[in-house]
Design an enzyme around this catalytic site. Structure first.
Site, PDB file in Angstrom:
ATOM      1  N   ARG A 302      73.343  58.807  26.580  1.00 28.82           N
ATOM      2  CA  ARG A 302      72.425  58.666  27.936  1.00 28.82           C
ATOM      3  C   ARG A 302      73.836  58.095  29.039  1.00 28.82           C
ATOM      4  NH1 ARG A 302      68.646  59.339  31.724  1.00 28.82           N
ATOM      5  NH2 ARG A 302      67.745  57.548  32.416  1.00 28.82           N
ATOM      6  N   GLU A 398      50.196  38.989   5.059  1.00 30.82           N
ATOM      7  CA  GLU A 398      50.868  38.355   3.636  1.00 30.82           C
ATOM      8  C   GLU A 398      51.192  37.160   4.071  1.00 30.82           C
ATOM      9  OE1 GLU A 398      50.129  40.700   1.611  1.00 30.82           O
ATOM     10  OE2 GLU A 398      51.618  42.262   1.296  1.00 30.82           O
TER      11      GLU A 398
END
Length: 415
Positions: A302, A398
């Site tokens: 880019r 979790e």
């Protein structure tokens, strides 16, 4: 099992010793030495890792965006994963498991998550359920349930959380009352990954008095009368796996489906979650690793103000921070995995530390990758936004990261 499958899989894909892939729109192959996840592994672990990276690159990454956007549960691909040993990675070999260590498991889940973090996270939950049956079930239960789970002919879901019982899991209310040789289950579970699609539900329910000692673990099979499911939830990420409530209304389950003794369920649940925390954090590692490589590639191609973004020192430093966080996270996870495998006294605290640190840091890496891609990073044509969305929930499930802090502080204060 995995060692033999490595040669078959590598031959099939023609990818022997190609290194891992930087997953993204162009599928460009790229090995980045300072964040190379094979560093420190033995030769066998490197072979397992190659199998997982190749599978992620060939079977998962090309479909990741479609699974997310169409909310597809990729049964066929997961069954392919099961065929090469990823359905019961740390389950014993006599019931079809691969019999690998917790470190091996982390390495595999990290690699798979570069292909699709959401799908890998479900596979990790499935593995946790299979291990719980293998570790705490009797011989009849192990040989009945584990073989089809290890091949992923059947899928499993973990049922602990309830609408009014999240972080305070010991307060769960789903009841199982024994009548003769059956239990009658009533109650509901919330936010269950795979619900409605899974065949096996490892359910924590109350068979005794309030508190953790009154909880037992019971396997409920899909199709059992009285077992139903809520609506499919609409989520920010994790869209390749369905999330629904699991509802029990006078659900009749044989006493023979109880895993372990009555009152042992909370212990089983917590031991399962120690490994589950390493597993889901390993999924965060995979998302972060892919994000760092994609960002490195993007900065190189880019251009702004006539030069590639990679020549901008500010962005160079940001990329360096991302890479440093990634490597630190990987080392922390692998240290905790070894402690858990060795059943050391510090294993619970180290698993909590690793889950806390890694899921926070790796989400920051993924989020920074979106920022460094600019407006393109916010487009669904670019993979970094999906890694960011899929890894965000790892800080919540979790055991939320706030609970992880509590576990670590409790360990420190009790010394």
């Amino acid at each position: 099992m995995l060692a033999n499958c490595y040669l078959r899989l590598s031959s099939r894909f023609g990818l022997l010793r190609c290194g891992f892939r930087a997953l993204g729109n162009n599928g460009q192959r790229s090995l980045v030495s300072c964040i190379d996840p094979s560093i420190g592994l033995n030769e066998e672990q490197k072979e397992f890792q190659k199998v997982a990276f190749n599978f992620a690159a060939q079977e998962m990454a090309p479909n990741m965006a479609e699974w997310d956007q169409k909310e597809l549960f990729p049964v066929d691909v997961m069954r392919k994963a099961g065929q090469i040993g990823f359905g019961g990675i740390y389950v014993q070999t006599d019931v079809g498991g691969s019999g690998l260590s917790r470190l091996d498991t982390s390495v595999i889940f990290e690699a798979l998550a570069t292909g699709c973090t959401s799908t890998t996270a479900y596979i990790s939950i499935h593995n946790m359920c299979a291990w719980m049956i293998d570790a705490f079930g009797n011989e009849e239960q192990r040989h009945k349930f584990c073989p089809p789970l290890c091949t992923m002919e059947k899928f499993a879901s973990y049922c602990l959380t309830e609408p009014d019982s999240g972080s305070d899991a010991a307060s769960l209310l789903t009841s199982a009352k024994q009548q003769g040789d059956h239990y009658i289950l009533n109650g509901s579970k919330a936010f269950i990954s795979g619900a409605g699609e899974s065949d096996i539900y490892v359910v924590m329910c109350r068979t005794g008095a309030p508190g953790p000692k009154g909880i037992s673990c019971i396997v409920v099979e899909k199709g059992t009368p009285g077992l139903t499911f809520g609506k499919k939830e609409k989520k920010v990420g994790w869209n390749s796996q369905p999330t629904r409530a699991v509802i029990f209304e006078d659900c009749v389950v044989p006493v023979a489906n109880r895993i372990g003794k009555e009152g042992q369920g909370f212990l089983i649940a917590m031991k399962g979650l120690n490994g589950g925390r390493i597993n889901v954090a390993s999924c965060s590692l995979g998302a972060a690793h892919a994000s760092v490589v994609l960002t490195r590639n993007y900065l190189n191609v880019r251009k702004q103000f006539g030069e590639p973004l990679s020549s901008n020192q500010y962005l160079q430093f940001k990329l360096a921070d991302m890479a440093t966080r990634l490597v630190a996270s990987r080392l922390m996870i692998r240290n905790a995995a070894v402690a858990l495998q060795e059943e050391r006294e510090d294993a619970v605290a180290l698993c909590a530390m690793a889950k806390l640190f890694v899921t926070d840091e790796c989400f920051m890496i993924c989020n920074q990758a979106v920022q460094m891609h600019g407006g393109y990073g916010y487009l669904k044509d670019y993979a970094v936004q999906q890694y960011m969305r899929d890894s965000r929930v790892h800080q919540i499930l979790e055991g939320s990261n706030e609970v992880m802090r509590m576990l670590v502080s409790r360990s420190l204060l009790q010394e």
